[in-house]
Design a protein around this motif. Structure first.
Motif, short mmCIF file in Angstrom:
data_model
loop_
_atom_site.label_atom_id
_atom_site.label_comp_id
_atom_site.label_asym_id
_atom_site.label_seq_id
_atom_site.Cartn_x
_atom_site.Cartn_y
_atom_site.Cartn_z
N MET A 1 0.97 -1.11 0.00
CA MET A 1 -0.01 0.11 0.10
C MET A 1 1.02 1.19 0.09
SD MET A 1 -2.92 -1.26 -0.59
CE MET A 1 -3.82 0.23 -0.40
N MET A 2 1.95 1.05 0.23
CA MET A 2 3.06 2.14 0.21
C MET A 2 3.19 2.85 -1.23
SD MET A 2 4.43 2.76 3.35
CE MET A 2 6.23 3.43 3.35
N ASN A 3 2.92 1.98 -2.27
CA ASN A 3 3.03 2.82 -3.47
C ASN A 3 1.62 3.02 -4.09
OD1 ASN A 3 5.76 2.01 -3.87
ND2 ASN A 3 5.09 -0.07 -4.00
N ALA A 4 0.71 3.26 -3.19
CA ALA A 4 -0.72 3.72 -3.91
C ALA A 4 -0.62 5.02 -4.32
CB ALA A 4 -1.77 3.49 -2.49
N GLN A 5 -1.39 5.26 -5.38
CA GLN A 5 -1.41 6.52 -6.14
C GLN A 5 -1.76 7.76 -4.98
OE1 GLN A 5 -3.93 7.20 -9.16
NE2 GLN A 5 -2.56 8.78 -10.21
N LEU A 6 -2.45 7.40 -4.02
CA LEU A 6 -2.87 8.49 -3.02
C LEU A 6 -1.89 8.85 -2.19
CD1 LEU A 6 -5.22 9.92 -1.68
CD2 LEU A 6 -5.53 7.72 -0.04
N LEU A 7 -0.56 8.02 -2.21
CA LEU A 7 0.29 8.47 -1.33
C LEU A 7 1.58 8.89 -1.96
CD1 LEU A 7 0.10 5.61 1.31
CD2 LEU A 7 -0.90 7.84 1.46
N ASN A 8 1.63 9.15 -3.35
CA ASN A 8 2.57 9.40 -4.09
C ASN A 8 3.25 10.72 -3.56
OD1 ASN A 8 2.43 7.46 -5.99
ND2 ASN A 8 1.27 8.77 -7.52
N ASP A 9 4.89 10.37 -3.50
CA ASP A 9 5.79 11.65 -3.12
C ASP A 9 5.47 12.00 -1.96
OD1 ASP A 9 6.66 11.62 -5.77
OD2 ASP A 9 4.98 12.93 -6.26
N LEU A 10 5.02 11.24 -0.66
CA LEU A 10 5.00 11.42 0.40
C LEU A 10 6.12 11.03 1.36
CD1 LEU A 10 1.13 11.18 1.26
CD2 LEU A 10 2.38 13.38 1.34
N PRO A 11 6.62 11.48 2.24
CA PRO A 11 7.74 10.89 3.09
C PRO A 11 7.17 9.33 3.51
CG PRO A 11 7.54 13.18 3.63
CD PRO A 11 6.18 12.88 2.79
N GLN A 70 -6.96 -2.96 -6.22
CA GLN A 70 -6.15 -2.58 -5.35
C GLN A 70 -5.48 -1.26 -5.63
OE1 GLN A 70 -2.85 -5.65 -4.82
NE2 GLN A 70 -1.71 -4.54 -3.34
N GLY A 71 -5.20 -0.46 -4.64
CA GLY A 71 -4.81 0.60 -4.44
C GLY A 71 -5.70 2.01 -4.85
N GLU A 72 -6.67 1.58 -5.25
CA GLU A 72 -7.73 2.73 -5.55
C GLU A 72 -8.56 3.11 -4.26
OE1 GLU A 72 -9.86 2.74 -9.46
OE2 GLU A 72 -9.04 0.72 -9.80
N MET A 73 -8.92 4.50 -4.29
CA MET A 73 -9.68 5.08 -3.37
C MET A 73 -11.02 5.47 -3.79
SD MET A 73 -8.69 9.16 -3.18
CE MET A 73 -9.51 10.28 -4.26
N LEU A 74 -12.12 5.39 -2.70
CA LEU A 74 -13.47 5.74 -2.89
C LEU A 74 -13.89 6.60 -1.77
CD1 LEU A 74 -14.09 2.01 -3.98
CD2 LEU A 74 -14.49 3.90 -5.52
N GLY A 75 -14.89 7.35 -2.14
CA GLY A 75 -15.48 8.20 -1.13
C GLY A 75 -14.73 9.33 -0.57
N ALA A 76 -13.72 9.61 -0.96
CA ALA A 76 -12.91 10.90 -0.54
C ALA A 76 -13.69 12.02 -0.99
CB ALA A 76 -11.62 10.84 -1.13
N ILE A 77 -13.91 12.29 -2.33
CA ILE A 77 -14.81 13.69 -2.70
C ILE A 77 -15.73 14.07 -1.99
CG2 ILE A 77 -15.50 14.75 -4.57
CD1 ILE A 77 -12.50 14.29 -4.82
N ALA A 122 -9.10 12.06 -8.75
CA ALA A 122 -10.24 12.34 -9.40
C ALA A 122 -10.23 12.92 -10.60
CB ALA A 122 -10.67 13.56 -8.55
N HIS A 123 -9.15 13.31 -11.47
CA HIS A 123 -8.87 13.57 -12.65
C HIS A 123 -8.73 12.20 -13.59
CE1 HIS A 123 -6.21 14.06 -16.25
NE2 HIS A 123 -7.10 15.29 -16.44
N ASP A 124 -8.02 11.25 -12.93
CA ASP A 124 -8.03 10.11 -13.70
C ASP A 124 -9.31 9.39 -13.83
OD1 ASP A 124 -5.43 10.42 -13.78
OD2 ASP A 124 -5.06 8.86 -12.48
N VAL A 125 -10.50 9.46 -12.78
CA VAL A 125 -11.58 8.96 -12.73
C VAL A 125 -12.55 9.77 -13.93
CG1 VAL A 125 -13.83 8.95 -11.52
CG2 VAL A 125 -11.62 8.55 -10.33
N MET A 126 -12.24 11.07 -13.99
CA MET A 126 -12.83 11.57 -15.12
C MET A 126 -12.48 11.31 -16.36
SD MET A 126 -13.39 15.87 -13.62
CE MET A 126 -11.83 16.03 -13.29
N VAL A 127 -11.36 11.13 -16.53
CA VAL A 127 -10.67 10.70 -17.84
C VAL A 127 -11.51 9.33 -18.20
CG1 VAL A 127 -8.96 9.96 -19.31
CG2 VAL A 127 -8.78 11.70 -18.05
N ARG A 128 -11.40 8.48 -17.29
CA ARG A 128 -11.88 7.19 -17.53
C ARG A 128 -13.25 6.93 -17.66
NH1 ARG A 128 -12.44 5.07 -12.50
NH2 ARG A 128 -14.67 5.90 -12.79
N ASP A 129 -14.33 7.88 -17.01
CA ASP A 129 -15.62 8.11 -17.35
C ASP A 129 -15.86 8.78 -18.78
OD1 ASP A 129 -15.98 7.10 -14.81
OD2 ASP A 129 -16.52 9.01 -13.93
#
Length: 221
Positions: A1-11, A70-77, A122-129
């Motif tokens: 889970m350390m590689n989830a897109q939600l956590l990119n570039d965080l320490p 795996q790695g995708e988020m839901l409900g945040a927005i 959220a942008h990736d979701v819009m592109v996919r939709d």
């Protein structure tokens, strides 16, 4: 889970602290975790398994939007905006998620990098939709079957729902799905085994979509 897109570039210590703050939820059977038109209590991050995202129209028609893995988020927005869920999310059996309550989510939003990551997802979701909207409008039913099979199958190329389920997602009859799956099996692109569809060759599946487009263009000419 350390590689989830939600956590990119965080320490790394920030990633660990976030993951440790989340509650682990394991679902042994199909379970709805977010319900359309109801408020979200926080963010769900998929650790293992698959979650169906679907929309129910005013007249009761259910549309399968996509399968989150795996790695995708839901409900945040919805949680951040304090708005009702735009769709329902159902975790399939044997799915594990990490749940971050809204109060903890707002703590994470103190980080500009975390905000950027949520916006990126959220942008990736819009592109996919937008892509699926184009597919539904302009592609043949055979192409749609191939595309939905490609995107609804798991990362290990497994689609374990029924042919009727696939037909509902595509918006066609079960007989049409059965016919196209037979062709794909004959082309050695998929394998059918005890209610499971295995995508054996994703590259060939993409080529099948292009070939269908070519054949339809030839018919029109």
């Amino acid at each position: 889970m350390m590689n989830a897109q939600l956590l990119n570039d965080l320490p790394d210590d920030h990633k660990v602290a976030f993951l440790d703050s989340c509650a682990v939820r394991v679902f042994g059977e199909d379970t709805t975790i977010l319900t359309q038109k109801e408020n979200a209590a926080g963010l769900f991050l998929i650790a293992y398994g698959t979650i169906e995202v679907s929309f129910l129209s005013e007249d009761g028609n259910k549309s399968i939007i996509y399968h989150a893995t795996q790695g995708e988020m839901l409900g945040a927005i919805e949680a951040i905006a304090e708005r009702p869920c735009a769709a329902s999310c159902t975790a399939f059996a044997n799915t594990t998620v990490l749940f971050c309550a809204t109060s903890l989510l707002f703590e994470q939003l103190k980080s500009p990098v975390f905000i950027r990551n949520i916006a990126t997802v959220a942008h990736d979701v819009m592109v996919r939709d937008n892509m699926f909207k184009s597919v539904d409008q302009f592609y043949t039913v055979e192409q749609r079957i191939c595309i939905y099979l490609r995107y609804l199958s798991t990362p290990n190329s497994k689609f374990s729902q029924s042919q009727s389920y696939l037909a509902n997602a595509v918006g066609c009859s079960r007989q049409t799905v059965n016919k196209e799956l037979g062709r794909l099996r004959d082309l050695d692109i998929i394998d059918l085994d005890k209610g499971v569809i295995w995508v054996k060759d994703r590259t060939a599946l993409a080529r099948r979509i292009q070939d269908l487009d070519f054949s339809q263009s030839g018919l029109k000419n």
